[in-house]
Design a protein around this motif. Structure first.
Motif, short mmCIF file in Angstrom:
data_model
loop_
_atom_site.label_atom_id
_atom_site.label_comp_id
_atom_site.label_asym_id
_atom_site.label_seq_id
_atom_site.Cartn_x
_atom_site.Cartn_y
_atom_site.Cartn_z
N LEU A 1 -11.39 -65.18 -67.81
CA LEU A 1 -10.82 -65.71 -69.05
C LEU A 1 -11.27 -64.96 -70.31
CD1 LEU A 1 -11.17 -69.51 -68.21
CD2 LEU A 1 -9.25 -67.98 -67.75
N GLY A 2 -12.54 -64.64 -70.41
CA GLY A 2 -13.04 -63.99 -71.62
C GLY A 2 -12.96 -64.90 -72.83
N THR A 3 -13.20 -66.18 -72.65
CA THR A 3 -13.04 -67.16 -73.73
C THR A 3 -13.99 -66.91 -74.89
OG1 THR A 3 -12.33 -68.79 -72.10
CG2 THR A 3 -12.95 -69.61 -74.27
N ARG A 4 -15.27 -66.66 -74.58
CA ARG A 4 -16.25 -66.43 -75.65
C ARG A 4 -15.92 -65.15 -76.40
NH1 ARG A 4 -19.92 -67.37 -71.53
NH2 ARG A 4 -20.72 -65.24 -71.71
N TRP A 5 -15.59 -64.10 -75.67
CA TRP A 5 -15.31 -62.80 -76.29
C TRP A 5 -14.10 -62.87 -77.22
CZ3 TRP A 5 -10.87 -59.81 -75.54
CH2 TRP A 5 -10.91 -58.53 -76.13
N SER A 6 -13.05 -63.55 -76.79
CA SER A 6 -11.81 -63.57 -77.57
C SER A 6 -11.80 -64.64 -78.65
CB SER A 6 -10.62 -63.79 -76.64
OG SER A 6 -10.67 -65.09 -76.07
N GLY A 7 -12.72 -65.61 -78.54
CA GLY A 7 -12.71 -66.70 -79.51
C GLY A 7 -11.45 -67.53 -79.44
N GLY A 8 -10.82 -67.52 -78.25
CA GLY A 8 -9.60 -68.30 -78.08
C GLY A 8 -8.35 -67.60 -78.55
N LYS A 9 -8.47 -66.38 -79.05
CA LYS A 9 -7.30 -65.64 -79.53
C LYS A 9 -6.65 -64.86 -78.38
CE LYS A 9 -9.40 -65.04 -84.09
NZ LYS A 9 -9.89 -64.05 -85.09
N ALA A 10 -5.37 -64.67 -78.48
CA ALA A 10 -4.61 -63.96 -77.44
C ALA A 10 -4.71 -62.46 -77.65
CB ALA A 10 -3.16 -64.42 -77.46
N ILE A 11 -5.91 -61.92 -77.39
CA ILE A 11 -6.12 -60.49 -77.58
C ILE A 11 -5.67 -59.70 -76.36
CG2 ILE A 11 -7.86 -58.71 -77.97
CD1 ILE A 11 -9.50 -60.81 -79.46
N LEU A 12 -5.97 -60.21 -75.19
CA LEU A 12 -5.62 -59.55 -73.95
C LEU A 12 -4.43 -60.23 -73.27
CD1 LEU A 12 -9.12 -58.94 -72.30
CD2 LEU A 12 -7.71 -57.27 -73.53
N GLY A 13 -3.61 -59.44 -72.61
CA GLY A 13 -2.53 -60.01 -71.82
C GLY A 13 -3.08 -60.67 -70.57
N ASP A 14 -2.29 -61.51 -69.95
CA ASP A 14 -2.72 -62.19 -68.73
C ASP A 14 -2.53 -61.32 -67.49
OD1 ASP A 14 -3.36 -64.39 -70.24
OD2 ASP A 14 -1.50 -65.48 -69.79
N GLU A 15 -1.52 -60.47 -67.50
CA GLU A 15 -1.20 -59.69 -66.32
C GLU A 15 -2.00 -58.38 -66.28
OE1 GLU A 15 3.03 -59.15 -66.23
OE2 GLU A 15 3.33 -61.10 -65.27
N VAL A 16 -2.57 -58.12 -65.10
CA VAL A 16 -3.34 -56.90 -64.86
C VAL A 16 -2.64 -56.09 -63.78
CG1 VAL A 16 -5.59 -55.94 -64.22
CG2 VAL A 16 -5.47 -58.12 -65.45
N THR A 17 -2.33 -54.85 -64.08
CA THR A 17 -1.72 -53.97 -63.09
C THR A 17 -2.81 -53.24 -62.34
OG1 THR A 17 0.25 -53.65 -64.47
CG2 THR A 17 -0.15 -52.02 -62.73
N VAL A 18 -2.81 -53.36 -61.02
CA VAL A 18 -3.83 -52.75 -60.16
C VAL A 18 -3.19 -51.64 -59.34
CG1 VAL A 18 -5.56 -53.16 -58.37
CG2 VAL A 18 -5.01 -54.98 -60.03
N THR A 19 -3.81 -50.46 -59.36
CA THR A 19 -3.31 -49.31 -58.60
C THR A 19 -4.40 -48.81 -57.67
OG1 THR A 19 -1.93 -48.68 -60.50
CG2 THR A 19 -2.26 -47.03 -58.78
#
Length: 202
Positions: free
Chosen positions: A175-193
């Motif tokens: 989640l990264g809740t503390r790092w983002s402070g609740g803001k939508a900085i990062l997308g939810d989807e992660v592309t893995v290769t």
């Protein structure tokens, strides 16, 4: 005469039974061990909706049990060392390794175990399996291409595979809740290769 004929028929029947058994024995699955040095695990995620951040994991292991004549029968286990994360920024790496994201102290490995393989072309497959990240397991289906099977002099028999798929980090509690402070900085989807090179076990 009848006794000889019966014996001949019995011998012929036994021979016919042994032929398919021999064929199965010759085509027995072999085990390939993942070569971490020549394999790569990369990922990317959107940031601020305008750019993509990329990274990789430098250490992984695992094995692929496969009959080269019937790759759809393969069994796959891939284990990634979560602490081998590298985003080219030490401070960012420490944040992503922390309990705010991957929590590598409690969950040092990300693991994929296949549950089934379906052929989708001459060298294309859909591999279903359980992916575990941060102690949370979810079923995924990944498109996999068998890039090659080759005997390399002085190296051994190699098998290579390539795949790219998308996971939702929130499904795994990343989640990264503390790092983002609740803001939508990062997308939810992660592309893995993944580009996997595996060496046949001796």
């Amino acid at each position: 005469m009848n006794a000889r004929l019966s014996s001949a028929r019995l011998a012929a029947a036994i021979a016919l039974l042994l032929v398919p058994f021999a064929a199965v024995t010759e085509a027995a699955p072999v085990v390939y061990l993942i070569d971490s040095t020549h394999s790569t695990v990369e990922f990317s995620i959107s940031k601020w909706t305008v750019t993509r951040q990329t990274g990789l994991f430098r250490t992984l292991d695992g094995k692929i049990r496969m009959d080269p004549a019937r790759p759809e029968t393969a069994e796959v286990v891939v284990r990634i060392d979560a602490s081998s994360l590298d985003t080219r920024n030490g401070g960012r790496d420490r944040v992503v390794r922390s309990d705010d994201f991957l929590d590598v102290a409690k969950h040092p490995h990300m693991i994929f175990r296949s549950t089934g393989v379906r052929r989708n072309g001459s060298s294309a497959f859909e591999v279903a399996g359980d992916l575990t990240i941060r102690g949370v397991t979810r079923r995924i289906v990944a498109p996999v291409r068998l890039a090659g099977l080759q005997k390399v002099p002085g190296v051994g028999e190699l098998a290579s595979f390539e795949t790219e798929f998308v996971v939702n980090r929130r499904d795994f509690g990343v989640l990264g809740t503390r790092w983002s402070g609740g803001k939508a900085i990062l997308g939810d989807e992660v592309t893995v290769t993944l580009a996997i090179v595996a060496r046949r076990a001796r």
